[in-house]
Design an enzyme around this catalytic site. Structure first.
Site, mmCIF file in Angstrom:
data_model
loop_
_atom_site.group_PDB
_atom_site.id
_atom_site.type_symbol
_atom_site.label_atom_id
_atom_site.label_comp_id
_atom_site.label_asym_id
_atom_site.label_seq_id
_atom_site.Cartn_x
_atom_site.Cartn_y
_atom_site.Cartn_z
ATOM 1 N N ASP A 149 -2.706 3.811 8.570
ATOM 2 C CA ASP A 149 -1.911 3.363 7.579
ATOM 3 C C ASP A 149 -2.579 3.000 6.317
ATOM 4 O O ASP A 149 -2.993 2.050 6.442
ATOM 5 C CB ASP A 149 -1.066 2.255 8.386
ATOM 6 N N TYR B 78 0.565 -4.913 9.608
ATOM 7 C CA TYR B 78 2.012 -4.626 9.370
ATOM 8 C C TYR B 78 1.975 -3.079 8.769
ATOM 9 O O TYR B 78 1.362 -2.863 7.882
ATOM 10 C CB TYR B 78 2.448 -5.440 8.153
ATOM 11 N N LYS C 283 2.356 2.765 -2.181
ATOM 12 C CA LYS C 283 1.936 2.162 -3.340
ATOM 13 C C LYS C 283 1.516 2.885 -4.280
ATOM 14 O O LYS C 283 1.907 3.472 -5.231
ATOM 15 C CB LYS C 283 0.920 1.008 -2.738
HETATM 16 P P1 KE4 Z 1 7.112 -0.791 2.057
HETATM 17 O O1 KE4 Z 1 8.178 -0.404 3.128
HETATM 18 O O2 KE4 Z 1 6.916 -2.105 1.763
HETATM 19 O O3 KE4 Z 1 6.827 0.078 0.980
HETATM 20 O O4 KE4 Z 1 5.784 -0.414 2.787
HETATM 21 C C1 KE4 Z 1 5.358 -1.034 4.060
HETATM 22 C C2 KE4 Z 1 3.927 -1.112 4.429
HETATM 23 C C3 KE4 Z 1 3.314 -0.114 5.267
HETATM 24 N N1 KE4 Z 1 2.039 -0.440 5.322
HETATM 25 C C4 KE4 Z 1 1.268 -1.428 4.924
HETATM 26 C C5 KE4 Z 1 -0.379 -1.245 5.234
HETATM 27 C C6 KE4 Z 1 1.750 -2.175 4.054
HETATM 28 O O5 KE4 Z 1 0.964 -3.011 3.417
HETATM 29 C C7 KE4 Z 1 3.282 -2.084 3.648
HETATM 30 C C8 KE4 Z 1 4.116 -3.211 2.815
HETATM 31 N N2 KE4 Z 1 3.035 -4.293 2.324
HETATM 32 C C9 KE4 Z 1 3.638 -5.491 1.783
HETATM 33 C C10 KE4 Z 1 2.673 -6.516 1.396
HETATM 34 N N3 KE4 Z 1 1.815 -6.948 2.191
HETATM 35 C C11 KE4 Z 1 4.778 -5.242 0.690
HETATM 36 C C12 KE4 Z 1 5.291 -6.458 0.222
HETATM 37 C C13 KE4 Z 1 6.601 -6.814 0.687
HETATM 38 O O6 KE4 Z 1 6.995 -6.502 1.667
HETATM 39 O O7 KE4 Z 1 7.577 -7.195 -0.079
#
Ligand code: KE4
Length: 433
Positions: free
Chosen positions: A243, A148, A271
């Site tokens: 990523d 993801y 993060k």
């Molecule tokens: P954000 O747009 O949520 O800040 O980041 C997206 C993203 C991109 N790449 C990786 C590897 C990620 O894990 C994420 C977001 N991770 C999720 C948890 N699996 C965020 C939690 C959520 O979606 O509420």
């Protein structure tokens, strides 16, 4: 679902939330859909612990999904944000802090010579894909099932995280033509990548992947996999996009690329780099990043990009990582935790596969090795949900989804690790079905 936990206030808030927010949450995974029972509402965090509105205290294995490598309300971060806020929350103009922060990120991440700050991991990966396409002049992007990369249209296909949790193979609202150039392959299958590049190699702008996957649960690259992707992309003139939104500054100060010694062409960060505030970044060699506006023709912008409060939080967290690197402590403690989970599951005669690297860990309820999305999906998600609530009753908050990695902070003391081991042992023993 829990029996002994006090949940009246969370339940009342959830009812109110559902009247005004889709699904009652601002991000799907927070709804606890795959573990059932409805979400908890948090009142505050302190170090390794979360406190919900009903007064329950939990040892926090989610850590806001990765940003909080030193735990909640980390004093230097709180002080930095407070001090920055007193001078203004946003300027929409450049600051010295952004320059110093960019220098710090570049000094940390081996493959990055220039970096652009954005406000979310989604923005970071979306922008990185656009740069790869603009730099190569090619359109196709390769991603992997179960990975993801945020919710930008082009990457929202056969994703992990909330998509995996909700069982949505693709998202509604994304026209097929938008993902037509997104080619999805199984993770950890180098032959599949080689075969695709033999056919389409000249049209592929980049491969995008989580070098260690967190979004189908924690899944490690097989030996030689990252090196193989590096060689294939180099041979075909495609870019390799790591990523590292989860793994950056978590698996090492220089991220997975430092830990595995494989340098991508483009890196997305998020993060930890934002210290828990809305900040992410993407970076690459200067010759690649120089295609970005206003210098080059690839447009990317953001009102709150480089926001002074978020930059202050990120700089404070990276400063503490440099001053007090937690990596050896977390590697030792979480490796021991993984072993303890395996032992206590075996004692309870429950088949699990525990994948762990550094402070990322997932207990898959399957007797199969888990190395890709298909094997991750052999897990018994319902049984994971029962284990989740058995842990909640014992004051341990594990990710509310089988398909999410846990993130452990350096705020965990050895006594906290011991407490987690005992709670897990009891929770496995309590699983009668
Ligand atoms: P954000 O747009 O949520 O800040 O980041 C997206 C993203 C991109 N790449 C990786 C590897 C990620 O894990 C994420 C977001 N991770 C999720 C948890 N699996 C965020 C939690 C959520 O979606 O509420």
């Amino acid at each position: 679902m829990s029996g002994s936990l006090r949940r009246e206030k969370s339940e009342a808030l959830y009812a109110a939330a559902q009247a005004v927010i889709p699904g009652g949450v601002n991000s799907p995974v927070r709804a606890f859909k795959s573990v059932g029972g409805g979400p908890i509402f948090i009142e505050r965090g302190e170090g390794a612990y979360l406190f919900d509105v009903d007064g329950n205290r939990y040892l926090d294995f989610v850590g806001s999904w990765g940003p909080l490598i030193f735990g909640h309300a980390e004093p230097s971060i709180v002080a930095a944000v407070t001090e920055a806020a007193a001078r203004g929350t946003s300027f929409g103009a450049s600051t010295e802090a952004e320059v110093r922060f960019a220098e710090e990120i570049i000094a940390a991440v081996p493959s990055v010579e220039k970096v652009r700050l954005v406000s979310s991991g989604t923005e970071a990966t979306m922008s990185a894909i656009r740069v790869a396409r603009g730099y190569t002049g090619r359109s196709k992007v390769v991603k992997f099932e179960g990975c993801y990369h945020g919710h930008s249209d082009a990457l929202l296909s056969k994703s992990g995280s909330g998509i995996a949790t909700l069982g949505l193979p693709d998202s509604a609202g994304v026209p097929a033509r938008v993902t037509a150039d997104t080619l999805t392959l199984p993770f950890n299958d180098l032959d599949a990548v080689a075969r695709l590049f033999e056919i389409d190699g000249g049209d592929i702008a980049c491969i995008a992947l989580e070098p260690v996957v967190g979004n189908m649960g924690c899944v490690l690259p097989k030996p030689g996999y990252l090196e193989g992707l590096r060689e294939i992309t180099r041979r075909h003139g495609a870019l390799l996009l790591f990523d590292e939104v989860m793994t950056g500054f978590r698996l090492a100060y220089g991220g997975a690329q430092e830990r595995f010694g494989v340098l991508p062409d483009i890196t997305a960060l998020g993060k930890i780099v934002g210290g828990g505030m809305p900040l992410a970044a993407y970076g690459a060699r200067a010759e690649i990043m120089d295609v970005v506006a206003p210098l080059g023709p690839v447009y990317q912008a953001g009102t709150l990009s480089g926001n002074p409060l978020a930059v202050a939080a990120g700089r404070a967290q990276l400063a503490r990582l440099r001053a007090e690197p937690p990596y050896d402590y977390l590697e030792e403690q979480v490796t021991g935790l993984a072993e303890s989970f395996r032992e206590s599951a075996a004692t309870a005669d429950i088949a699990v596969t525990v994948n762990q690297i550094g402070s990322m860990i997932t207990v898959f309820f399957t007797d199969r090795p888990v190395y890709d999305y298909e094997t991750a999906k052999t897990s018994d998600a319902a049984r994971y949900g029962r284990w989740f609530w058995a842990l909640m009753e014992r004051g341990v908050y594990m990710p509310p989804s089988q398909f999410e990695s846990a993130f452990i902070s350096a705020a965990f003391t050895p006594a906290d690790f011991a407490r987690a081991k005992e709670a897990a042992r009891e929770a496995f023993a309590a699983l009668t079905d």
